[in-house]
Write an enzyme that holds these catalytic residues in place. Structure first.
Site, short mmCIF file in Angstrom:
data_model
loop_
_atom_site.label_atom_id
_atom_site.label_comp_id
_atom_site.label_asym_id
_atom_site.label_seq_id
_atom_site.Cartn_x
_atom_site.Cartn_y
_atom_site.Cartn_z
N LYS B 49 0.81 -1.22 0.00
CA LYS B 49 0.00 0.00 0.00
C LYS B 49 0.84 1.27 0.00
O LYS B 49 0.31 2.35 -0.29
CB LYS B 49 -0.94 0.01 1.21
CG LYS B 49 -1.99 -1.08 1.17
CD LYS B 49 -2.99 -0.88 0.04
CE LYS B 49 -4.14 -1.87 0.16
NZ LYS B 49 -5.10 -1.71 -0.93
N SER B 263 -3.51 -12.54 3.44
CA SER B 263 -3.96 -12.22 2.08
C SER B 263 -3.00 -12.83 1.07
O SER B 263 -3.39 -13.28 0.00
CB SER B 263 -4.07 -10.71 1.88
OG SER B 263 -2.85 -10.09 2.18
#
Lengths: 115, 321
Positions: B49, B263
């Site tokens: 991110k 994830s």
């Protein structure tokens, strides 16, 4: 043998509360028609009047998104597992909150442009 | 490659490493099928991110939306908040995060350490309460800037301009790119770039499948598809449940020594599926997938040890990706 179909909580009112139901059909469209004969109204929540999958519904055959397998024409075989889920990848909080204040982002842009 | 003027300049340029032990074995004489992991945990705050946060802030600065001392508002309980907090600190902005009060203690501590302010929405109210809280805050502070990662083109552009070119440079023979589907920024940006450059490339999405509580919807019409999402960029999309994600996350550290968050396990599960298909079809495959972040922030879930069923229970009702 039949096809096992997993129903999300929000659609279990159509299946008498059942989490998993069984159906049959050579394609997803056939399967949904078959399911609708026993669970009236279910098909109408998944397929639009124009005959396409509802934008906020995701259907997976053996964990793969049917939109990449021909959508309603996706081929099915006995023993397949079909999962129906509402479209909210990434979890409810971020998406819901972000969507809710998206209009704020637009107005903030307007504010920035004006100053 | 090793010296940078500031931490922000050290964003991206992550290593791509082969997974010789996890890659499937092929019959003698058959073309090779190889898995490659892009280690995005090697970014400044430890997740992919950072790329999007940096690009979104820069784009807002260039558009005149952000000026020194401004406040950024972001509803997030995850890595984007941590990345934005770091970028905001270094670029001179204040960051306010809105999140449910039942997020992991590591996340709250990390956000505060990086200087973010946190407004909690009551966990009991679920997503509806979170929405109400976020709306109220936005209405009270119309001057706060929301970057809105789900619809911000700079999120996808970060990957079009950095992740995609890095991958192609390091693996010119790439046949598959596999990443997680959340805001969809990684897949849209990297996928578009690779489709332009590599004939026949397969862009594969791995979407976390949470317990029903997490979705918290009352009806289908409350669903949401990020504005960035364009299904035309993807070749396939897999839904990966908690058990498979945990299993693969554990395999990755046990077999290849890569300690990642859950994830990444979901992404590896999809990557292995396409790799095994290539073996079955006798085709060469170089499958590149994203390691989104390290496992540190998820240790308190307890899901790295014990049985798979215990881990599944531990993660039930949580946002694990």
């Amino acid at each position: 043998m039949a096809i096992e179909v997993r129903i999300p909580t929000i659609l279990r009112s159509y299946t008498g509360g059942a989490k998993v139901v069984e159906g049959s059909g050579d394609t997803l469209a056939d399967l949904l028609t078959d399911l609708d004969s026993r669970h009236a109204g279910l098909r109408g929540r998944l397929v639009t009047d124009a005959g396409a999958l509802h934008r906020f519904v995701n259907v997976y055959v053996n964990d793969e998104d049917v939109r990449f397998l021909g959508a309603l024409d996706a081929k099915l075989n006995d023993g397949d597992s079909v999962t129906i889920l509402p479209a909210v990848a990434g979890g409810a909080f971020g998406f819901a909150a972000a969507a809710a204040i998206a209009s704020h982002a637009v107005s903030a842009r307007a504010t920035a442009a004006a100053r | 490659m090793a010296r940078y003027d500031s931490l922000l300049d050290a964003c991206g340029g992550t290593p791509l490493v082969g997974l010789p032990r996890l890659s499937p074995t092929v019959p003698d004489g058959a073309p090779p099928v190889r898995l490659w992991a892009k280690l995005e945990d090697r970014n400044p705050t430890g997740s992919i991110k950072d790329r999007a946060a940096l690009f979104m802030v820069r784009a807002a600065e260039e558009a005149g939306r952000l000026r020194a001392g401004d406040t950024i508002l972001e509803p997030t309980s995850g890595n984007t908040g941590i990345s934005l907090a770091m970028v905001a600190k270094l670029r001179g902005y204040r960051l306010v995060c809105v999140m449910p009060e039942n997020v992991s203690t590591e996340r709250v501590q990390l956000l505060r350490m990086y200087g973010a302010e946190i407004i909690f929405s009551p966990a009991a109210g679920g997503s509806n309460q979170a929405v109400a809280t976020a709306k109220q805050i936005a209405a009270e502070h119309p001057d706060w800037v929301m970057l809105y990662q789900y619809g911000n083109e700079a999120n996808a552009r970060a990957h079009y301009e950095t992740t995609g070119p890095e991958l192609l440079h390091d693996l010119p023979g790439v046949t598959h790119f596999v990443a997680g589907l959340g805001t969809t920024g990684t897949l849209m940006g990297t996928g578009r770039y690779l489709r332009e450059k590599v004939d026949g490339i397969q862009i594969v999405a791995a979407e976390p499948r949470y317990g029903e509580l997490v979705y918290g919807l009352r009806n289908i019409d409350e669903g949401y598809v990020p504005e960035l999402y364009d299904a035309g960029v993807l070749s396939r999309r897999f839904s990966v449940g908690t058990r498979d994600a945990v299993l693969r996350t554990r395999q990755l550290v046990e077999v290849e020594g890569i300690f990642a968050g859950f994830s990444t396990g979901a992404i590896l599960h999809a990557a292995l599926a396409v790799a095994h298909e290539a073996v079955r079809d006798g085709r060469r495959a170089d499958v590149a997938f994203v390691v989104c972040d390290g496992g540190w922030k998820y240790l308190s879930t307890g899901a790295y040890g014990g049985t798979l069923a215990d881990a599944e229970d531990a993660l039930d009702g949580q946002l694990w990706a």
